[in-house]
Design a protein around this motif. Sequence first.
Motif, short mmCIF file in Angstrom:
data_model
loop_
_atom_site.label_atom_id
_atom_site.label_comp_id
_atom_site.label_asym_id
_atom_site.label_seq_id
_atom_site.Cartn_x
_atom_site.Cartn_y
_atom_site.Cartn_z
N VAL A 83 -2.67 -27.91 53.39
CA VAL A 83 -3.28 -27.52 54.61
C VAL A 83 -4.02 -28.60 55.41
O VAL A 83 -4.56 -29.46 55.05
CB VAL A 83 -4.48 -26.51 54.14
N HIS A 84 -3.61 -28.43 56.64
CA HIS A 84 -3.97 -29.50 57.52
C HIS A 84 -5.67 -29.38 57.81
O HIS A 84 -5.97 -27.98 57.84
CB HIS A 84 -3.28 -29.45 59.26
N PRO A 85 -6.52 -30.41 57.89
CA PRO A 85 -7.85 -30.33 57.75
C PRO A 85 -8.49 -29.29 58.97
O PRO A 85 -9.61 -28.90 59.11
CB PRO A 85 -8.59 -31.63 57.77
N ALA A 110 -10.30 -21.84 58.66
CA ALA A 110 -10.38 -20.74 57.24
C ALA A 110 -9.61 -19.44 57.61
O ALA A 110 -8.86 -18.99 56.74
CB ALA A 110 -11.63 -20.78 56.83
N SER A 111 -9.93 -18.79 58.84
CA SER A 111 -9.29 -17.61 59.14
C SER A 111 -7.86 -17.41 59.37
O SER A 111 -7.39 -16.58 59.10
CB SER A 111 -9.79 -17.03 60.23
N ALA A 112 -7.36 -18.88 59.56
CA ALA A 112 -5.80 -18.94 59.86
C ALA A 112 -5.00 -19.18 58.61
O ALA A 112 -3.92 -19.43 58.58
CB ALA A 112 -5.66 -20.09 60.88
N VAL A 113 -5.89 -19.44 57.43
CA VAL A 113 -5.35 -19.98 56.18
C VAL A 113 -4.88 -18.86 55.33
O VAL A 113 -5.75 -17.94 55.12
CB VAL A 113 -6.12 -20.79 55.42
N ALA A 114 -3.60 -18.62 54.92
CA ALA A 114 -3.33 -17.58 54.21
C ALA A 114 -4.18 -17.11 52.73
O ALA A 114 -4.45 -18.47 52.38
CB ALA A 114 -1.76 -17.56 53.73
N GLN A 115 -4.16 -15.95 52.40
CA GLN A 115 -5.09 -15.75 51.36
C GLN A 115 -4.65 -16.48 50.34
O GLN A 115 -5.38 -17.30 49.45
CB GLN A 115 -4.93 -14.21 51.24
N GLU A 116 -3.29 -16.53 50.10
CA GLU A 116 -2.73 -17.33 48.90
C GLU A 116 -2.93 -18.78 48.71
O GLU A 116 -3.39 -19.42 47.76
CB GLU A 116 -0.99 -17.11 48.93
N ALA A 117 -2.99 -19.43 50.08
CA ALA A 117 -3.39 -20.76 50.30
C ALA A 117 -4.98 -20.97 49.77
O ALA A 117 -5.21 -21.80 49.18
CB ALA A 117 -2.99 -21.19 51.37
N LEU A 118 -5.64 -20.03 50.20
CA LEU A 118 -7.19 -20.10 50.09
C LEU A 118 -7.24 -20.23 48.48
O LEU A 118 -8.28 -20.98 48.13
CB LEU A 118 -7.84 -19.18 50.80
N GLU A 119 -6.79 -19.03 47.82
CA GLU A 119 -7.00 -19.13 46.47
C GLU A 119 -6.69 -20.17 45.58
O GLU A 119 -7.12 -20.81 44.91
CB GLU A 119 -6.16 -17.82 45.95
N ARG A 120 -5.50 -20.95 46.29
CA ARG A 120 -4.91 -22.33 45.73
C ARG A 120 -6.12 -23.24 45.83
O ARG A 120 -6.30 -24.13 44.98
CB ARG A 120 -3.56 -22.51 46.20
N ILE A 121 -6.48 -23.33 47.10
CA ILE A 121 -7.41 -24.37 47.42
C ILE A 121 -8.56 -24.18 46.67
O ILE A 121 -9.28 -25.18 45.87
CB ILE A 121 -7.94 -24.22 48.97
N MET A 122 -9.37 -23.00 46.33
CA MET A 122 -10.40 -22.70 45.57
C MET A 122 -9.86 -23.28 43.95
O MET A 122 -10.85 -23.82 43.35
CB MET A 122 -11.02 -21.51 45.61
N ASP A 123 -8.90 -22.61 43.61
CA ASP A 123 -8.49 -22.85 42.36
C ASP A 123 -8.29 -24.56 42.02
O ASP A 123 -8.68 -25.09 40.83
CB ASP A 123 -6.98 -22.57 42.00
N LEU A 124 -7.79 -25.27 43.04
CA LEU A 124 -7.57 -26.85 42.68
C LEU A 124 -9.04 -27.32 42.89
O LEU A 124 -9.35 -28.41 42.17
CB LEU A 124 -7.07 -27.23 44.20
N ALA A 125 -10.02 -26.89 43.78
CA ALA A 125 -11.14 -27.56 43.87
C ALA A 125 -11.98 -27.19 42.51
O ALA A 125 -12.41 -28.14 41.87
CB ALA A 125 -11.92 -26.81 44.87
#
Length: 123
Positions: A19-21, A25-40
């Motif tokens: 994901v580009h910095p 956040a509103s434009a990030v797909a839900q799936e990607a957001l979940e992945r981000i939080m999981d990675l974090a």
Amino acid sequence: MVAGIGNVYKSEVLFLAGVHPDTPASAVAQEALERIMDLARKLLQDNVVPGTPAAIQTYRSLRRTDRRSDPSDSLWVYSRAGQPCRRCGTAISSKKMGLDARATYWCQKCQPPMKNSHRLDTD
Ligand SMILES: [Zn+2]
């Protein structure tokens, strides 16, 4: 855009999620957001070593580690501006973001900017 995780983690996690910095956040797909939080979560857990203060160490579950002493050797993009991306070889980009002007790092090829999204300065 991901509040509550450190500056180093932000750059690293966004890279791992592709994901580009600048992506709001509103434009990030839900799936990607979940992945981000999981990675974090994984990065934070990996860095908690019993008996030591939480510090940036190697990312055991995400990347093979080596014995080199430079802490930046275990990072994908953070503090690596101008150096080749470990995944594709493109020079790592960096810029200052936010009120405290800490630098964010990313790979332009692995984390392409989203099209048709207006920039929101939320962090
Ligand atoms: Zn790359």
